[in-house]
Design an enzyme around this catalytic site. Structure first.
Site, PDB file in Angstrom:
ATOM      1  N   LEU A   1      -4.486  57.484  10.699  1.00  0.00           N
ATOM      2  CA  LEU A   1      -4.820  58.739  10.047  1.00  0.00           C
ATOM      3  C   LEU A   1      -4.227  58.746   8.641  1.00  0.00           C
ATOM      4  O   LEU A   1      -3.002  58.690   8.467  1.00  0.00           O
ATOM      5  CB  LEU A   1      -4.285  59.923  10.851  1.00  0.00           C
ATOM      6  CG  LEU A   1      -4.670  59.972  12.335  1.00  0.00           C
ATOM      7  CD1 LEU A   1      -4.070  61.216  12.984  1.00  0.00           C
ATOM      8  CD2 LEU A   1      -6.184  59.950  12.508  1.00  0.00           C
ATOM      9  N   ASP A   2      -5.080  58.835   7.645  1.00  0.00           N
ATOM     10  CA  ASP A   2      -4.650  58.795   6.255  1.00  0.00           C
ATOM     11  C   ASP A   2      -3.958  60.094   5.844  1.00  0.00           C
ATOM     12  O   ASP A   2      -4.440  61.188   6.146  1.00  0.00           O
ATOM     13  CB  ASP A   2      -5.869  58.560   5.361  1.00  0.00           C
ATOM     14  CG  ASP A   2      -5.531  58.599   3.885  1.00  0.00           C
ATOM     15  OD1 ASP A   2      -4.799  57.707   3.429  1.00  0.00           O
ATOM     16  OD2 ASP A   2      -5.986  59.537   3.199  1.00  0.00           O
TER      17      ASP A   2
ATOM     18  N   GLU B   1      -0.222  57.870   8.587  1.00  0.00           N
ATOM     19  CA  GLU B   1       0.464  57.759   7.304  1.00  0.00           C
ATOM     20  C   GLU B   1       0.922  59.158   6.952  1.00  0.00           C
ATOM     21  O   GLU B   1       0.116  60.093   6.908  1.00  0.00           O
ATOM     22  CB  GLU B   1      -0.470  57.231   6.217  1.00  0.00           C
ATOM     23  CG  GLU B   1       0.225  57.145   4.858  1.00  0.00           C
ATOM     24  CD  GLU B   1      -0.744  57.059   3.692  1.00  0.00           C
ATOM     25  OE1 GLU B   1      -0.366  56.455   2.674  1.00  0.00           O
ATOM     26  OE2 GLU B   1      -1.862  57.603   3.795  1.00  0.00           O
TER      27      GLU B   1
ATOM     28  N   ASP C   1       7.318  53.869   4.633  1.00  0.00           N
ATOM     29  CA  ASP C   1       7.413  53.496   3.216  1.00  0.00           C
ATOM     30  C   ASP C   1       8.831  53.109   2.828  1.00  0.00           C
ATOM     31  O   ASP C   1       9.035  52.318   1.906  1.00  0.00           O
ATOM     32  CB  ASP C   1       6.954  54.659   2.341  1.00  0.00           C
ATOM     33  CG  ASP C   1       5.438  54.811   2.298  1.00  0.00           C
ATOM     34  OD1 ASP C   1       4.731  53.838   2.596  1.00  0.00           O
ATOM     35  OD2 ASP C   1       4.971  55.919   1.970  1.00  0.00           O
ATOM     36  N   ASP C   2       9.831  53.673   3.502  1.00  0.00           N
ATOM     37  CA  ASP C   2      11.216  53.417   3.124  1.00  0.00           C
ATOM     38  C   ASP C   2      11.554  51.931   3.171  1.00  0.00           C
ATOM     39  O   ASP C   2      12.231  51.410   2.278  1.00  0.00           O
ATOM     40  CB  ASP C   2      12.175  54.177   4.050  1.00  0.00           C
ATOM     41  CG  ASP C   2      12.171  55.677   3.806  1.00  0.00           C
ATOM     42  OD1 ASP C   2      11.646  56.111   2.769  1.00  0.00           O
ATOM     43  OD2 ASP C   2      12.704  56.412   4.658  1.00  0.00           O
ATOM     44  N   PHE C   3      11.121  51.240   4.217  1.00  0.00           N
ATOM     45  CA  PHE C   3      11.403  49.809   4.315  1.00  0.00           C
ATOM     46  C   PHE C   3      10.801  49.084   3.109  1.00  0.00           C
ATOM     47  O   PHE C   3      11.463  48.252   2.478  1.00  0.00           O
ATOM     48  CB  PHE C   3      10.835  49.234   5.612  1.00  0.00           C
ATOM     49  CG  PHE C   3      11.052  47.756   5.773  1.00  0.00           C
ATOM     50  CD1 PHE C   3      12.199  47.272   6.390  1.00  0.00           C
ATOM     51  CD2 PHE C   3      10.132  46.837   5.291  1.00  0.00           C
ATOM     52  CE1 PHE C   3      12.420  45.907   6.518  1.00  0.00           C
ATOM     53  CE2 PHE C   3      10.326  45.467   5.419  1.00  0.00           C
ATOM     54  CZ  PHE C   3      11.481  45.006   6.031  1.00  0.00           C
ATOM     55  N   HIS C   4       9.551  49.394   2.800  1.00  0.00           N
ATOM     56  CA  HIS C   4       8.900  48.741   1.659  1.00  0.00           C
ATOM     57  C   HIS C   4       9.629  49.023   0.360  1.00  0.00           C
ATOM     58  O   HIS C   4       9.899  48.105  -0.437  1.00  0.00           O
ATOM     59  CB  HIS C   4       7.447  49.220   1.540  1.00  0.00           C
ATOM     60  CG  HIS C   4       6.798  48.783   0.256  1.00  0.00           C
ATOM     61  ND1 HIS C   4       6.836  49.551  -0.883  1.00  0.00           N
ATOM     62  CD2 HIS C   4       6.127  47.647  -0.075  1.00  0.00           C
ATOM     63  CE1 HIS C   4       6.215  48.910  -1.863  1.00  0.00           C
ATOM     64  NE2 HIS C   4       5.777  47.751  -1.384  1.00  0.00           N
TER      65      HIS C   4
ATOM     66  N   HIS D   1      -2.371  48.116   0.844  1.00  0.00           N
ATOM     67  CA  HIS D   1      -3.332  48.337  -0.232  1.00  0.00           C
ATOM     68  C   HIS D   1      -2.764  49.204  -1.343  1.00  0.00           C
ATOM     69  O   HIS D   1      -2.952  48.916  -2.534  1.00  0.00           O
ATOM     70  CB  HIS D   1      -4.625  48.940   0.334  1.00  0.00           C
ATOM     71  CG  HIS D   1      -4.473  50.348   0.824  1.00  0.00           C
ATOM     72  ND1 HIS D   1      -3.992  50.663   2.081  1.00  0.00           N
ATOM     73  CD2 HIS D   1      -4.732  51.546   0.221  1.00  0.00           C
ATOM     74  CE1 HIS D   1      -3.969  51.972   2.219  1.00  0.00           C
ATOM     75  NE2 HIS D   1      -4.403  52.532   1.117  1.00  0.00           N
ATOM     76  N   ASP D   2      -2.077  50.300  -0.976  1.00  0.00           N
ATOM     77  CA  ASP D   2      -1.525  51.207  -1.983  1.00  0.00           C
ATOM     78  C   ASP D   2      -0.436  50.535  -2.798  1.00  0.00           C
ATOM     79  O   ASP D   2      -0.431  50.599  -4.024  1.00  0.00           O
ATOM     80  CB  ASP D   2      -0.939  52.447  -1.300  1.00  0.00           C
ATOM     81  CG  ASP D   2      -1.943  53.568  -1.132  1.00  0.00           C
ATOM     82  OD1 ASP D   2      -2.851  53.691  -1.974  1.00  0.00           O
ATOM     83  OD2 ASP D   2      -1.824  54.322  -0.151  1.00  0.00           O
TER      84      ASP D   2
END
Length: 615
Positions: A255-256, A291, A316-319, A384-385
Site C-alpha cells: 500500500l503506497d 509504506e 526508511d530509517d535503515f536506508h 525506486h524512490d
C-alpha cells in the site's frame, strides 16, 4: 460488480453515478448502438446486454458526455480511449499447488515492468524469473500497473485502477506473469495506490464529485473514505484490492503512502481492506505491506489492539542511516541520521530508529513503538524512490567504496529484518533510476518544475548546476536510460556472486533463517564498527562483525558479545573480502588472542565446539 462483467454472451454494465440523470452504454463496432442503464439503489446504474463477446469496445454516456468506464478492466488505447470487455475466466491457471507466501524467510525484489527489460513487457519480465529464483528471491514487488496516460510512467499516476497497463501486454499477460512466477516458487506482490488518482485521464469526477474529499495529498485530491457518500467509494477500493488478489492470484499488496489515506471512520479503510483481501485469497497465504512515511508502527498491531492488521512496513530509517554511513552526506531528509554503528545496530535489532522521539527535520515527533519483531520491517539499501531522489539517479555502489557497499549488503541480507532488493542491485547495474512520466506538454512542464522543487530540499540539487541537470521526466531518453542492461549480469559478476552467496546463507543456515527468534543482540565496537549476534544453544551462535571504518588491530575490545560461548570457538564462515566478490582476500579475524577486523568489511562467524573442523 462494477464495470463490465461478461458471462457467456451476456454482459452486465454497472457504474456508480449518483447525480446522473441519464447513463447509456455505447457499444463500438459495425453495429454501434447505445443502450440505457437503469438507475438502481444507492446511485448505481446497471444494464444487461446480450450478444457481447470479449474484445467489445464501449463507452458510457453520462448526461450526454462520452466517457471511458472508471472501472474498466482493460484500456487498449490508454485512459482516454474506449474501454474493453474482457473474459476474466478465459485464462487457464497452472498454479493449483501454490499456497502463497509468508513473512518468515521473505526476500523481496522490487521491479518496474517497463524498465526491467529492454522490451518492457510482462512476457519479457517472465523470462528473468529463473534468474531471481537462483538469486534467492522469494517474492517480486511490482511497481503500480494501473492504466496511466502517456507512453511511460512510474505507475503512481494510475487512473483506471482495475486495468493493467496496456503497454505491458494484454489483459491476461499479467496473469501469465504471475503464473510463471509461481512455477518458479516466487510470489508476486503488487504496489497499489489508494491515496490519490493521477492528474490526467481521471474521469471519476464526471461520474461523481463524491469520489474525492476536501483534503489534499501532495500529489492531488485525497480520496473520500469518510465523508458523504463514501460507502460506495470504500466498496470500490476494497473490490479493487480483492480483485487483484482473487483474479490475478496475487500474493499480497504493498500500500503506497498510507499516511495520505485519510479516514476518520470507526473502522479505517486499511483495516477493512486487509481483512477483505485475506478472505478473497481463499486458502492462499497473502501479505499486506504498507509504506508509511511517519512509521506509525501501531498499524502493525491487530485491529482488536488498535492497529490495522497489516503484516509489515517499509523501514526508511535503515536506508537513511546506511546512506549516511556510506556517503557521509546528510542533506534533506538524511538530516536526522548520523550513519553510526549504533544506528545500524538499533535498526537491525529494534526495527525503526524513530519510535516516538522528536524529529528535527519535520519539527515533530516521529514513529511509535514497534511491539513486534524486526522481521516486520522491510529494509533496503535501494528502492525506486531512494535511487531516484537525486540529480543523477545513481545507485549505492556508485556512491561509496566497494568495501562499504559489500559490508552494508551483508548487513541487509543476513540481518533479521525482511530485505528488499531493487532491480539490478544484485549485479551492480550501471543503469540509473530516474523519475519519468510522459504527459501532455503543459502538464509535463509542470511535473518537471515540481520535480525540481522537490529535489531542491537537497542543497546540492538546489544549486544552479544541479537544477539544470535534473532530467526532464517526460523525455523518452530519461525513461530509456533506466532500462537494465542484462549483458552486465554474467556468471562471473562479483556482485552477483556475493548476493547469491549471502541469500543462500540466509536461506540455509538454521540460525540466520530464524531471523533472531531465539535471541538477538547487537553492540558497538567503535563509531563505524559493530556486531550482531544470533543466539542458538543447539546449532551454535552466529556473529556478524561489520567495520565500515579503518582496520581494528590488537586493541582492547571489552565487549562481551565477542566472547564465544563456553566450550566453543569462533570459526570464520563468510567474508566480504573474498576475492570472488572483488575483495582483497579473506583475513581470519581471531588469529590468536586478539581481534583483527579489516576496514570496510563484514564477516560472519560460527561458534563451533572446540576442536571441530570448519563448517
Amino acid at each position: 460488480m462494477l464495470g463490465a462483467t461478461l458471462s457467456g454472451t451476456r454482459c452486465q454494465f454497472r457504474v456508480w453515478a449518483p447525480a446522473a440523470k441519464q447513463v447509456l452504454v455505447e457499444l463500438e463496432g459495425p453495429s454501434s448502438r447505445r443502450l440505457p442503464l437503469v438507475p438502481i439503489e444507492d446511485g448505481y446504474h446497471a444494464a444487461e446486454v446480450d450478444g457481447i463477446s470479449a474484445g467489445q469496445l464501449y463507452w458510457y454516456i453520462v448526461d450526454g458526455r462520452r466517457l471511458p468506464d472508471p472501472c474498466s478492466r482493460f484500456q487498449p488505447q490508454g485512459p482516454h480511449g474506449p474501454s474493453m470487455v474482457v473474459d476474466r475466466h478465459a485464462y487457464r491457471w497452472r498454479d493449483g499447488s501454490w499456497h502463497g507466501i509468508e513473512l518468515a524467510g521473505l526476500v523481496l525484489y522490487e521491479l518496474h515492468v517497463g524498465t526491467f527489460t529492454e522490451e518492457g513487457t510482462f512476457a519479457a519480465a517472465a523470462k528473468r524469473l529463473a534468474h531471481l529464483r537462483e538469486l534467492g528471491v522469494t517474492a517480486v514487488e511490482v511497481m503500480p500497473l494501473a492504466e496511466c496516460p502517456g507512453r511511460f510512467n512510474w505507475g503512481y499516476d494510475g487512473v483506471d485502477w482495475f486495468a493493467p497497463s496496456h503497454h505491458y501486454g494484454d489483459y491476461d499477460a499479467f496473469k501469465a506473469f504471475v503464473d510463471a512466477a509461481h512455477a518458479e516458487g516466487i510470489g508476486v506482490i503488487l504496489d497499489v495506490v489508494y491515496n490519490h488518482f493521477g492528474p490526467d485521464g481521471n474521469y471519476l469526477r464526471c461520474f461523481s464529485p463524491h469520489y474525492f474529499s476536501q483534503r489534499a495529498t501532495e500529489w492531488g485530491e485525497a480520496i473520500n473514505y469518510d465523508g458523504p457518500h463514501s460507502a460506495a467509494v470504500r466498496d470500490m477500493v476494497i473490490a479493487n484490492a480483492c480483485e487483484w488478489v482473487r483474479e490475478f492470484h496475487l500474493d499480497g499488496l504493498r500500500l503506497d503512502a498510507t499516511q495520505a489515506i485519510f479516514d476518520d471512520s470507526p473502522r479505517h479503510i486499511i483495516a477493512e481492506l486487509t481483512a477483505a483481501v485475506r478472505l478473497a485469497a481463499g486458502g492462499r497465504r497473502v501479505l499486506v505491506i504498507a509504506e508509511n512515511e511517519p512509521e506509525e508502527a501501531t498499524h502493525l498491531l491487530p485491529v482488536e489492539e488498535g492497529g490495522q492488521g497489516i503484516d509489515a512496513m517499509w523501514n526508511d530509517d535503515f536506508h537513511h542511516s546506511a546512506m549516511v554511513a556510506a556517503t557521509g552526506r546528510r542533506e534533506a531528509y538524511y538530516h536526522d541520521y548520523l550513519g553510526t554503528a549504533q544506528e545500524l545496530v538499533s535498526a537491525s535489532v529494534r526495527g525503526f530508529l524513530y519510535q516516538g522521539q522528536y524529529y528535527p527535520w519535520q519539527d515533530q515527533f516521529r514513529g511509535a513503538p514497534l511491539r513486534g519483531s524486526p522481521s516486520q520491517c522491510v529494509s533496503f539499501l535501494q528502492n525506486h524512490d531512494q535511487v531516484a531522489n537525486s540529480v543523477t539517479g545513481r545507485r549505492l555502489h556508485q556512491l561509496t567504496s566497494p568495501g562499504v557497499f559489500r559490508a552494508l549488503t551483508a548487513t541487509l541480507l543476513l540481518g533479521p529484518q525482511t530485505p528488499l532488493l531493487f532491480m539490478g542491485q544484485e549485479f551492480a547495474a550501471s543503469a540509473p533510476f530516474l523519475f519519468f512520466a510522459d504527459h501532455q506538454p503543459e502538464l509535463a512542464r509542470l511535473v518537471h518544475e515540481g520535480r525540481r522543487r522537490f529535489l531542491s530540499q537537497f542543497a546540492s540539487a538546489k544549486s544552479a548546476d544541479g537544477q539544470a541537470f535534473i532530467p526532464d521526466p517526460a523525455d523518452e531518453a530519461t525513461f530509456r536510460r533506466c532500462k537494465l542492461d542484462w549483458r552486465e549480469c554474467t556468471a562471473d559478476n562479483p556482485t552477483l556472486r556475493m548476493h547469491r552467496d549471502l541469500l543462500r546463507l540466509r536461506r540455509e543456515d538454521p540460525v540466520l533463517r530464524g531471523q533472531g527468534r531465539r535471541g538477538l543482540g547487537g553492540a558497538v565496537l567503535g563509531e563505524h564498527a559493530f556486531v550482531l549476534r544470533w543466539y542458538d544453544d543447539g546449532e551454535g551462535d552466529r556473529l556478524l562483525v561489520v567495520n565500515l571504518g579503518r582496520d581494528i588491530r590488537e586493541q582492547p575490545l571489552p565487549e562481551p558479545l565477542l566472547a564465544a560461548p563456553p566450550g566453543r570457538q569462533w570459526i570464520l564462515r563468510w567474508s566480504s573480502d573474498h576475492v570472488d566478490y572483488g575483495g582483497s582476500g579473506t583475513v581470519d579475524p581471531v588469529p590468536g588472542r586478539g581481534w583483527l577486523i579489516p576496514g570496510q568489511s563484514a564477516m560472519l562467524l560460527t561458534a563451533v565446539r572446540c576442536g571441530e573442523q570448519r563448517p
